[in-house]
Structures are given as C-alpha cells and as structure tokens.
Design a protein around this motif. Structure first.
Motif: not given
Ligand code: SF4
Length: 180
Positions: A22-26, A151-153, A161-165
């Motif tokens: 799902s992460f790779l689905d970005i 999974p999480p989408s 991740l963009t918030d954290l980064l």
C-alpha cells in the motif's frame, strides 16, 4: 522541507507485506519523497540492520523472538517509531491464533493437518522461537504514532510522511481513516 535528507526504515514483522504494498501505491509520488528522504533498512533496500533513522515504519505484530529483537533494534535507532496497520497496532489477523493453544496450532500445521507429509515440528536451532501469543508492538516498545487500516491507504502514508517531513504534527483527516 530540510536540505538534509531524512532517513526512513521499514520492516515487516508478523505481517503480510500488504502495508508495504500500500505504501508503494503512492506511485510517482515516491520520486518526490526520494528528494527529501532516503531509505535505510527496508524490504525496498538490501540493508540488513537499521542504522540511525528519523522515522521507522513497522508493519506486523510480534509472533516470535526475532520479531522482538528487530523491533527493539528499530526502537533504539529510530527517533520516531510508527505502528503501521492493524497487525502492528493490535496483532491483526495473525493474532487469531491467540484463541488456540500454540501446541494445537503447531500440531495442525505440521503433524495432523490435511496434506501434511513427513510430519514433524520444525526444530532447527536457527529458527526463531514462537511466542505463545501474537502481540501488538506497543506491548514491547514505546510507539510514537499509529496509522490505522488493513492496510492504511497510500494517501494515509503520504499525508503522514509529508506532514512529518514538513515539520508539522501529522493530522489524518477523517475521510482518510474512516472504515464505515
Ligand atoms: S495490517 Fe493488513 S495489510 Fe497490513 S500486514 Fe496486517 S494483514 Fe497485511
């Protein structure tokens, strides 16, 4: 975004790799991510041990001694540790075995189950010892954030991740995490 790339490590413990998929689905956004972050230990790299990282993403719960060791290694090396998906957060599907004694699970899988040939319970000393119960990761180490879902989408990963980064406290809007 900072000039220095942030380091991200990921691992699958007692999980199915669905959260990683799902992460790779970005999709193409991974190129944008690669401009500001790099991967340390992860199924996406050949790195075997987690170095010092900014963010550790943990998929899966804890079902054996090796999972415990790996999780503690991540906790030691990651400033921010994230429980990714239902298995990491509450044990998920693998924790269904918690309702059945371990001996019975092993017997069904390796001794008496349909289609079992050459019945014997694996006992190679190299194999990690199974825990009696599958555990969520917060029972072993301190967790900083959780990403719900099975999974999480991809959009959940991206927003988080963009918030954290960007140095923002991550906020996941209801539309991203509702399951009703
Ligand atoms: S939460 Fe779901 S997708 Fe993620 S590892 Fe567990 S079963 Fe697989």
């Amino acid at each position: 975004m900072t000039d220095k790339k942030l380091k991200i490590a990921t691992v699958s413990l007692a999980g199915c790799f669905g959260c990683h998929m799902s992460f790779l689905d970005i999709d193409e956004r991974i190129m944008e991510l690669a401009e500001v972050a790099e991967f340390d230990r992860s199924p996406l790299t050949d790195i075997e041990h987690c170095g010092n990282c900014d963010i550790g993403l943990i998929e899966g719960g804890i079902c054996n001694s090796e999972n415990v060791h790996t999780l503690r290694e991540f906790r030691r090396h990651c400033k921010i540790l994230v429980a990714v998906g239902a298995c990491a957060i509450n044990g998920g599907l693998p924790a269904y075995r918690n309702y059945i004694p371990l001996e019975e699970c092993l017997g069904e899988s390796y001794l008496d189950g349909i289609g079992v040939e050459n019945p014997q319970i694996p006992s190679d000393p190299e194999l990690p010892l199974l825990l009696n119960k599958v555990r969520p990761i917060h029972e072993i180490v301190k967790i900083d954030y959780s990403l719900p879902g099975c999974p999480p989408s991809a959009d959940v990963f991206w927003k988080f991740l963009t918030d954290l980064l960007a140095g923002r406290e991550p906020v996941l809007p209801y539309e991203l995490i509702h399951y009703d």
